[in-house]
Design an enzyme around this catalytic site. Structure first.
Site: not given
Ligand code: ZN
Length: 206
Positions: A17, A19, A127-129, A159, A161, A181-182
């Protein structure tokens, strides 16, 4: 990025995936089609490209040519959603539509028949995380119900958390594609964590 793609592929990810952020639709910037093209030869795992950009219709051709297998656009960024979905499918990739946390599921009903996936943002995009928004759980259930009635081939993707704690919750609600992700890359072993995530999600369905 190449190392991350190879690690996720080796770990058995079903999709990679991406982003894509333009600093306008969301307050952050990531990368464009050249990066996707550069890592495309590293794996045969399908590329799932999530466009968090203004005017996505101006970019879908470049991302299709770069090797995207699925292209997802935001309903909030497309005044003529059906036209963009058709444009994507005509170029070859399957199409997805994403909804920000506050956007109602009913806003994609008219295109469900043409979609491979509906991507629900379970955090505010950019943002990630971030922490999973608990209020999204009934929305996942509603989206899954709507998709099942209109187009059983359209899967619900989540997508934001997603980790071993939230994976069972979203799977039970009806999500079938979980983006991590994170939770995946900030660990010692991508392979071990991916396996844990998969077991957490699949275990919740048994
Ligand atoms: Zn995404």
């Amino acid at each position: 990025m190449g190392e991350a793609v190879e690690a996720a592929a080796a770990a058995g990810a079903d999709y990679i995936h991406f982003d894509v952020m333009d600093g306008k639709f969301v307050p952050n910037m990531t990368f464009g089609p050249p990066l996707v093209r550069d890592v495309r030869p590293l794996t045969s795992v399908p590329f799932d490209v999530h466009l968090m950009v203004e005017r996505p219709w101006e970019l879908v051709e470049a991302f299709a040519e770069a090797g995207a297998d699925n292209l997802t656009v935001h309903v909030e960024g497309c005044p003529d959603l059906q036209r963009v979905v058709q444009q994507i499918r005509n170029l070859g990739p399957t199409a997805g539509v994403s909804l920000n946390p506050h956007t109602p599921v009913e806003s994609v009903r008219h295109v469900l028949g043409e979609l491979r996936l509906v991507l629900l943002m379970t955090v505010s995009p950019g943002f990630g995380g971030q922490t999973y928004i608990d209020a999204m759980t009934p929305k996942i259930a509603r989206a899954a119900e709507l998709a099942a009635s209109e187009n059983p081939e359209c899967l619900i993707e989540v997508d934001g958390g997603i980790d071993v704690r939230t994976a069972p919750t979203v799977a039970r609600a009806g999500a079938r594609i979980l983006v991590a992700g994170s939770a995946l890359f900030n660990t010692r072993s991508v392979a071990a964590t991916l396996q844990e995530l998969r077991e957490a999600a699949e275990g919740a369905l048994r």
